[in-house]
Motif scaffolding. Structure first.
Motif, PDB file in Angstrom:
ATOM      1  N   SER A  58      26.375 -76.465  61.895  1.00 33.25           N
ATOM      2  CA  SER A  58      26.688 -75.189  62.389  1.00 33.25           C
ATOM      3  C   SER A  58      26.937 -75.186  63.915  1.00 33.25           C
ATOM      4  CB  SER A  58      25.743 -73.967  62.031  1.00 33.25           C
ATOM      5  OG  SER A  58      26.245 -72.904  62.860  1.00 33.25           O
ATOM      6  N   ARG A  59      27.802 -74.563  64.329  1.00 31.15           N
ATOM      7  CA  ARG A  59      28.086 -74.501  66.211  1.00 31.15           C
ATOM      8  C   ARG A  59      27.312 -73.464  66.735  1.00 31.15           C
ATOM      9  NH1 ARG A  59      34.698 -74.601  66.117  1.00 31.15           N
ATOM     10  NH2 ARG A  59      35.065 -76.683  65.035  1.00 31.15           N
ATOM     11  N   HIS A  60      26.356 -72.755  65.961  1.00 34.81           N
ATOM     12  CA  HIS A  60      25.685 -71.640  66.500  1.00 34.81           C
ATOM     13  C   HIS A  60      24.195 -71.922  67.034  1.00 34.81           C
ATOM     14  CE1 HIS A  60      28.624 -68.628  65.409  1.00 34.81           C
ATOM     15  NE2 HIS A  60      28.621 -69.055  63.839  1.00 34.81           N
ATOM     16  N   TRP A  61      23.785 -73.326  66.828  1.00 30.73           N
ATOM     17  CA  TRP A  61      22.533 -73.647  67.169  1.00 30.73           C
ATOM     18  C   TRP A  61      22.199 -73.250  68.609  1.00 30.73           C
ATOM     19  CZ3 TRP A  61      19.069 -74.945  63.626  1.00 30.73           C
ATOM     20  CH2 TRP A  61      19.373 -75.481  62.578  1.00 30.73           C
ATOM     21  N   ARG A  62      22.977 -73.325  69.653  1.00 34.73           N
ATOM     22  CA  ARG A  62      22.615 -72.820  70.892  1.00 34.73           C
ATOM     23  C   ARG A  62      22.214 -71.365  70.765  1.00 34.73           C
ATOM     24  NH1 ARG A  62      25.918 -71.347  75.637  1.00 34.73           N
ATOM     25  NH2 ARG A  62      27.729 -71.859  74.446  1.00 34.73           N
ATOM     26  N   PHE A  63      23.183 -70.518  70.396  1.00 38.56           N
ATOM     27  CA  PHE A  63      22.874 -69.129  70.324  1.00 38.56           C
ATOM     28  C   PHE A  63      21.596 -68.901  69.353  1.00 38.56           C
ATOM     29  CE2 PHE A  63      27.389 -69.458  71.177  1.00 38.56           C
ATOM     30  CZ  PHE A  63      27.368 -69.032  72.603  1.00 38.56           C
ATOM     31  N   SER A 123      22.822 -64.941  59.416  1.00 39.34           N
ATOM     32  CA  SER A 123      22.017 -65.611  58.248  1.00 39.34           C
ATOM     33  C   SER A 123      21.128 -66.768  58.858  1.00 39.34           C
ATOM     34  CB  SER A 123      23.215 -66.359  57.396  1.00 39.34           C
ATOM     35  OG  SER A 123      23.826 -65.195  56.722  1.00 39.34           O
ATOM     36  N   MET A 124      21.577 -67.613  59.758  1.00 36.83           N
ATOM     37  CA  MET A 124      20.817 -68.531  60.415  1.00 36.83           C
ATOM     38  C   MET A 124      19.669 -68.148  61.106  1.00 36.83           C
ATOM     39  SD  MET A 124      23.770 -71.237  61.773  1.00 36.83           S
ATOM     40  CE  MET A 124      22.481 -72.622  62.514  1.00 36.83           C
ATOM     41  N   MET A 125      19.982 -66.904  61.693  1.00 36.02           N
ATOM     42  CA  MET A 125      18.629 -66.490  62.434  1.00 36.02           C
ATOM     43  C   MET A 125      17.338 -66.213  61.350  1.00 36.02           C
ATOM     44  SD  MET A 125      18.936 -65.823  65.745  1.00 36.02           S
ATOM     45  CE  MET A 125      18.307 -64.214  66.238  1.00 36.02           C
ATOM     46  N   ILE A 126      17.763 -65.603  60.098  1.00 37.31           N
ATOM     47  CA  ILE A 126      16.864 -65.386  59.205  1.00 37.31           C
ATOM     48  C   ILE A 126      16.459 -66.613  58.514  1.00 37.31           C
ATOM     49  CG2 ILE A 126      16.603 -64.323  56.795  1.00 37.31           C
ATOM     50  CD1 ILE A 126      16.986 -62.210  59.278  1.00 37.31           C
ATOM     51  N   GLY A 127      17.215 -67.375  58.149  1.00 28.77           N
ATOM     52  CA  GLY A 127      16.834 -68.731  57.368  1.00 28.77           C
ATOM     53  C   GLY A 127      16.011 -69.620  58.255  1.00 28.77           C
TER      54      GLY A 127
END
Length: 303
Positions: free
Chosen positions: A213-218, A279-283
């Motif tokens: 995912s590209r969202h890891w920084r956030f 979803s990633m914040m939860i997972g």
């Protein structure tokens, strides 16, 4: 100790059930509905009539409101400075500003502080986290998604939400100094006890990890805020500035340190505010929070 073990067993069961093909893809939603419509109302109806009202309850009540306000100021300021898309800012405000004070919070608090701690946790969750999510959370989602807030819709969501209805009824019973018959109390207690296994199996069913995912920084920033900065603010405010101590304060700090709220992530996703990041914040946040909660429990024990 057995309650802590139960937490990990239920999470593991949920993870394993992901591999069962016969299980419907939306099975976790059914479990969530049972918790929302049965388990949480039963907990409120059992515990709240027994709570002794006093000024100390203002501390757990304030956790969610302070945490969400802090999140709004932090991410809105940062978003404007770094010129983030509004949907990204809105996602981080909501998901980082709301804690999982019931699905994960109740079993953890019960394991660490027993029945008395659970009574305090209900105050953090019912008039705190839930009401914040159903009001400020939905308003924020509407504003940052470009929609106009509908106060009538928001009011109806609150008024017909089963845990809130149960909370109001239980609060009235508390004020009237009355309670249910003993036999019914025992039934409510047993129904409320289903929160831990059902909620955590549901969480396990939803845990996913996307390494590409590209969202890891956030994601990292959001979880740093939720798991460290928010409980640090509550700890400094309650323990250092106001000089308060006791179980209610400790439970307040621990609840402030919980992983992001599943329902908050659902609200953000429903309004198109970065669903994958939600979803990633939860997972990632839920399993990681078990490590950071150990840190905060240690801080509270030595401070």
């Amino acid at each position: 100790m057995e309650n802590i073990l139960l937490i990990f067993i239920c999470l593991f069961v949920g993870l394993m059930l992901q591999r069962v093909r016969q299980l419907p893809a939306q099975a976790h939603k059914v479990l969530n509905l049972f918790v929302i419509y049965v388990s949480l109302p039963a907990l409120a109806l059992y515990y709240i009539p027994k709570i002794v009202l006093g000024p100390a309850l203002l501390y757990p009540l304030g956790v969610a409101w302070i945490g969400f306000g802090f999140s709004f100021l932090f991410f809105r300021t940062l978003g404007q400075w770094l010129k983030w898309p509004r949907r990204l800012t809105g996602c981080l405000i909501i998901v980082s500003g709301l804690g999982n004070t019931s699905f994960v919070g109740f079993p953890v608090i019960q394991a660490l502080y027993g029945e008395q701690g659970l009574q305090t946790a209900i105050i953090v969750d019912q008039p705190g986290s839930f009401v914040v999510m159903a009001t400020l959370g939905i308003i924020t989602a509407m504003v940052f998604s470009g929609n106009k807030p509908d106060l009538r819709t928001i009011s109806m969501k609150i008024l017909i939400f089963p845990p809130f209805v149960a909370f109001v009824l239980a609060a009235v019973m508390n004020l009237l100094n009355t309670d249910f018959p003993t036999l019914l109390q025992q039934s409510l207690q047993k129904l409320g006890a289903t929160v831990t296994p059902i909620a955590l199996v549901s969480v396990g069913l939803q845990l996913t990890f996307d390494v590409k995912s590209r969202h890891w920084r956030f994601l990292s920033l959001g979880l740093l805020f939720k798991l460290f900065l928010t409980p640090a603010l509550i700890f400094i405010l309650y323990r250092c500035i106001l000089g308060e101590k006791g179980m209610a304060i400790d439970v307040s700090v621990m609840e402030a340190a919980m992983a992001p709220m599943i329902t908050g992530a659902i609200v953000a996703s429903g309004y198109g505010l970065k669903p994958k990041l939600s979803s990633m914040m939860i997972g990632i946040g839920i399993p990681l929070s078990f490590l950071t909660l150990c840190f905060w429990h240690w801080i509270l024990s030595v401070a």
